[in-house]
Write an enzyme that holds these catalytic residues in place. Structure first.
Site, PDB file in Angstrom:
ATOM      1  N   HIS A  56       0.795  -1.097  -0.025  1.00 63.25           N
ATOM      2  CA  HIS A  56      -0.004  -0.017   0.165  1.00 63.25           C
ATOM      3  C   HIS A  56       0.860   1.146   0.123  1.00 63.25           C
ATOM      4  O   HIS A  56       2.071   1.135   0.585  1.00 63.25           O
ATOM      5  CB  HIS A  56      -0.843   0.226   1.319  1.00 63.25           C
ATOM      6  N   ASP A  59       2.263   1.691   3.367  1.00 68.44           N
ATOM      7  CA  ASP A  59       3.352   0.748   3.829  1.00 68.44           C
ATOM      8  C   ASP A  59       4.646   1.090   3.669  1.00 68.44           C
ATOM      9  O   ASP A  59       5.699   0.817   4.447  1.00 68.44           O
ATOM     10  CB  ASP A  59       3.103  -0.784   3.235  1.00 68.44           C
ATOM     11  N   MET A  90       2.279  -5.727  -7.840  1.00 63.69           N
ATOM     12  CA  MET A  90       1.010  -5.033  -7.452  1.00 63.69           C
ATOM     13  C   MET A  90       1.343  -3.964  -6.660  1.00 63.69           C
ATOM     14  O   MET A  90       2.203  -4.209  -5.762  1.00 63.69           O
ATOM     15  CB  MET A  90       0.357  -6.222  -6.985  1.00 63.69           C
ATOM     16  N   GLU A 183     -10.967  -5.829  -5.419  1.00 61.42           N
ATOM     17  CA  GLU A 183     -10.813  -6.879  -4.624  1.00 61.42           C
ATOM     18  C   GLU A 183     -12.390  -6.779  -3.573  1.00 61.42           C
ATOM     19  O   GLU A 183     -12.309  -5.993  -2.816  1.00 61.42           O
ATOM     20  CB  GLU A 183      -9.784  -6.623  -3.476  1.00 61.42           C
ATOM     21  N   LYS A 185     -15.149  -7.664  -0.841  1.00 56.82           N
ATOM     22  CA  LYS A 185     -15.109  -8.471   0.622  1.00 56.82           C
ATOM     23  C   LYS A 185     -16.369  -8.129   1.094  1.00 56.82           C
ATOM     24  O   LYS A 185     -17.131  -6.909   1.150  1.00 56.82           O
ATOM     25  CB  LYS A 185     -14.166  -7.927   1.639  1.00 56.82           C
ATOM     26  N   GLU A 219     -10.228 -13.051  -3.058  1.00 56.68           N
ATOM     27  CA  GLU A 219      -9.535 -13.554  -1.708  1.00 56.68           C
ATOM     28  C   GLU A 219     -10.205 -14.666  -1.169  1.00 56.68           C
ATOM     29  O   GLU A 219     -11.552 -14.689  -0.897  1.00 56.68           O
ATOM     30  CB  GLU A 219      -9.221 -12.455  -0.815  1.00 56.68           C
ATOM     31  N   HIS A 222     -12.407 -13.896   1.818  1.00 62.51           N
ATOM     32  CA  HIS A 222     -13.556 -12.982   1.663  1.00 62.51           C
ATOM     33  C   HIS A 222     -14.800 -13.622   1.267  1.00 62.51           C
ATOM     34  O   HIS A 222     -16.046 -13.248   1.678  1.00 62.51           O
ATOM     35  CB  HIS A 222     -13.110 -11.779   0.683  1.00 62.51           C
ATOM     36  N   ASP A 247      -5.729 -13.380  -3.998  1.00 58.16           N
ATOM     37  CA  ASP A 247      -5.201 -13.151  -2.644  1.00 58.16           C
ATOM     38  C   ASP A 247      -5.537 -14.555  -1.797  1.00 58.16           C
ATOM     39  O   ASP A 247      -6.498 -14.957  -1.863  1.00 58.16           O
ATOM     40  CB  ASP A 247      -5.893 -12.116  -1.763  1.00 58.16           C
ATOM     41  N   ASP A 257     -12.334 -12.167  10.629  1.00 58.67           N
ATOM     42  CA  ASP A 257     -11.407 -12.239   9.607  1.00 58.67           C
ATOM     43  C   ASP A 257     -10.066 -12.768   9.765  1.00 58.67           C
ATOM     44  O   ASP A 257      -9.112 -12.214  10.408  1.00 58.67           O
ATOM     45  CB  ASP A 257     -11.352 -10.783   9.119  1.00 58.67           C
ATOM     46  N   ASP A 259      -7.317 -14.477   8.012  1.00 58.37           N
ATOM     47  CA  ASP A 259      -6.025 -14.423   7.368  1.00 58.37           C
ATOM     48  C   ASP A 259      -5.087 -15.343   7.727  1.00 58.37           C
ATOM     49  O   ASP A 259      -3.831 -15.113   7.819  1.00 58.37           O
ATOM     50  CB  ASP A 259      -5.412 -12.988   7.654  1.00 58.37           C
ATOM     51  N   ASP A 289      -2.126 -12.974   0.924  1.00 59.85           N
ATOM     52  CA  ASP A 289      -2.596 -11.856   1.699  1.00 59.85           C
ATOM     53  C   ASP A 289      -3.096 -12.588   3.208  1.00 59.85           C
ATOM     54  O   ASP A 289      -4.210 -12.760   3.774  1.00 59.85           O
ATOM     55  CB  ASP A 289      -3.679 -11.280   1.108  1.00 59.85           C
TER      56      ASP A 289
HETATM   57  C1  GCO Z   1      -8.242  -7.267   4.098  1.00 59.21           C
HETATM   58  C2  GCO Z   1      -7.904  -7.186   2.572  1.00 59.21           C
HETATM   59  C3  GCO Z   1      -6.568  -6.509   2.571  1.00 59.21           C
HETATM   60  C4  GCO Z   1      -6.526  -6.096   0.972  1.00 59.21           C
HETATM   61  C5  GCO Z   1      -5.164  -5.071   0.814  1.00 59.21           C
HETATM   62  C6  GCO Z   1      -4.885  -4.788  -0.368  1.00 59.21           C
HETATM   63  O1  GCO Z   1      -9.169  -8.009   4.501  1.00 59.21           O
HETATM   64  O2  GCO Z   1      -7.971  -6.505   4.894  1.00 59.21           O
HETATM   65  O3  GCO Z   1      -7.705  -8.233   2.105  1.00 59.21           O
HETATM   66  O4  GCO Z   1      -5.623  -7.104   2.949  1.00 59.21           O
HETATM   67  O5  GCO Z   1      -6.120  -7.019   0.225  1.00 59.21           O
HETATM   68  O6  GCO Z   1      -5.534  -3.761   1.450  1.00 59.21           O
HETATM   69  O7  GCO Z   1      -5.764  -3.943  -1.080  1.00 59.21           O
HETATM   70 MN    MN Z   2      -6.683  -9.053   0.308  1.00 56.75          MN
HETATM   71 MN    MN Z   3      -8.616  -9.901   3.476  1.00 55.62          MN
END
Ligand code: GCO
Ligand code: MN
Ligand code: MN
Length: 389
Positions: A56, A59, A90, A183, A185, A219, A222, A247, A257, A259, A289
């Site tokens: 990002h 970041d 990316m 993306e 979600k 993702e 998601h 992702d 969430d 991850d 991700d």
């Molecule tokens: C989340 C998202 C993020 C995005 C990232 C890229 O659930 O927080 O998946 O991780 O992928 O911000 O745009």
């Molecule tokens: Mn993501």
């Molecule tokens: Mn995510």
């Protein structure tokens, strides 16, 4: 130790600065790992054998950095990339962390927020272009609401469209040659988020001025959060040439969430996903991700990262085994065999085809008697995954 499950450049495994750099804070507790600089995180990503690093804008460059600080950070990061050989396939914008985005970015009600979000994204696209990013991701982290009284979702769609059209023209104007990827979600951090699933996004893309420039970045977590079959969304996107990025992580349904490390929660779904991506020769990045458990130090973070890639490579080998398995292939061939020449009745419409179809003898009670052998097929799949076949 390197073996046949070590990462290969062909798979284009990537991690975000925010993934290996995740410090382990959550809504109930503060960081459990010290913060690292972008260069340090990049070196760790190279160390575990990945192909690339994504970021990002913030970041890499803090939101309050001066132009001189920005330039120094960019120089240092480029040096690290040269030294390690890491690519930046990316880039994306942080449109969720700062309080200004509490009501969204492109879909916020306050036009000042919408203007600021677009301004921030234009600068972040420039930053991505400076590193040669070929894909620019749009995750609408705050694009949503807690109460439907707050926004008209149709208006939100229009605002989102206007912003995406703006970015497409900007990318064309500047000759950046980037593809843009939405993306989806369904929720978290907002109560409900706009463009909630891959299907919503695919429908939306066709309404843009430059649909050919815009695809999706699905993702795992998601879609699984919403109880959906992730592979189906991925396959639908791929079939229309819209799978620009992916992702990978994992998630149990009905939880926050999570991850998790790729493949950790639902190994069979992970297997079918890897098999699909490899079978169709998906050429984009395989981006993880996800982040390590909060319990880990940075050695554990590396274990997490290696685990994501290793599980992918193991499943890739198992997918090859599945494709070569004669019993599995015999079942598949039989399932798709043209019983009684019915294939000749299918295909495009014509008045003749309709006549022929209406006249055809198709005995539904005979057809329905056939067993499909899916129990055997699934068990064979299980035995390959479990390593006993
Ligand atoms: C989340 C998202 C993020 C995005 C990232 C890229 O659930 O927080 O998946 O991780 O992928 O911000 O745009
Ligand atoms: Mn993501
Ligand atoms: Mn995510």
């Amino acid at each position: 130790m390197s073996d046949r499950f070590s990462p290969t450049p062909e798979q284009k495994f990537t991690f975000g600065l925010w993934t290996l750099g995740n410090k382990g804070s959550d809504p109930f507790g503060s960081a459990t790992r010290p913060g690292l600089s972008p260069v340090e995180i990049g070196r760790m990503i190279a160390d575990v054998g990945a192909y690339g690093v994504n970021f990002h804008d913030n970041d890499l460059v803090p939101i309050d950095a001066t132009p001189a600080e920005r330039d120094q950070i960019v120089r240092d990061f480029k040096k690290m990339l040269e030294e390690t050989g890491l690519k930046v396939p990316m880039a994306t914008t942080n449109l969720f962390y700062d309080p200004v985005f509490k009501d969204g970015a492109f879909t916020a009600n306050d036009p000042r927020v919408r203007a600021y979000a677009i301004q921030k994204t234009l600068k972040a696209i420039d930053l991505g272009a400076e590193f040669g990013a070929g894909v620019y991701v749009f995750w609408g982290g705050r694009e949503g609401l807690e109460t439907d009284a707050a926004k008209n979702p149709a208006v939100a769609t229009q605002r989102f469209r206007e912003a995406m059209n703006f970015f497409c023209e900007y990318v064309i104007d500047n000759g950046y040659g980037m593809k843009l990827a939405l993306e989806p979600k369904p929720n978290e951090p907002r109560g409900d988020m706009f463009l909630a699933t891959v299907g919503h996004a695919l429908g939306f893309i066709e309404t843009l001025d430059h649909p050919e420039m815009v695809g999706v970045n699905p993702e795992v977590a998601h879609e699984q959060m919403a109880g959906l079959n992730f592979l189906h969304g991925v396959a639908q996107a791929w079939e229309r040439g819209k799978l620009f990025h992916i992702d990978l992580n994992d998630q149990y349904f009905g939880r926050y969430d999570q991850d998790f490390r790729f493949g950790m929660a639902d190994i069979k779904r992970a297997f079918m996903l890897v098999k699909f991506l490899e079978d169709v020769n998906y050429e984009g990045s395989r981006h993880f991700d996800a982040h390590a458990f909060r319990t880990e130090d940075y050695e554990g973070v590396k274990d997490f990262a290696r685990g994501c890639m290793r599980t992918y490579m193991i499943l890739k080998e198992k997918a090859e085994q599945w494709n070569k398995d004669s019993e599995i292939q015999a079942i598949i061939a039989d399932l798709n065999s043209d019983q009684d020449g019915a294939n000749a009745l299918l295909g495009a419409y014509s008045p003749e085809a309709a006549q022929k179809l209406k006249a055809a003898a198709l005995d539904r009670s005979v057809i329905a008697k056939r067993g499909m052998r899916y129990e055997r097929l699934d068990q064979l799949t299980m035995e390959i995954i479990l390593g006993v076949r």
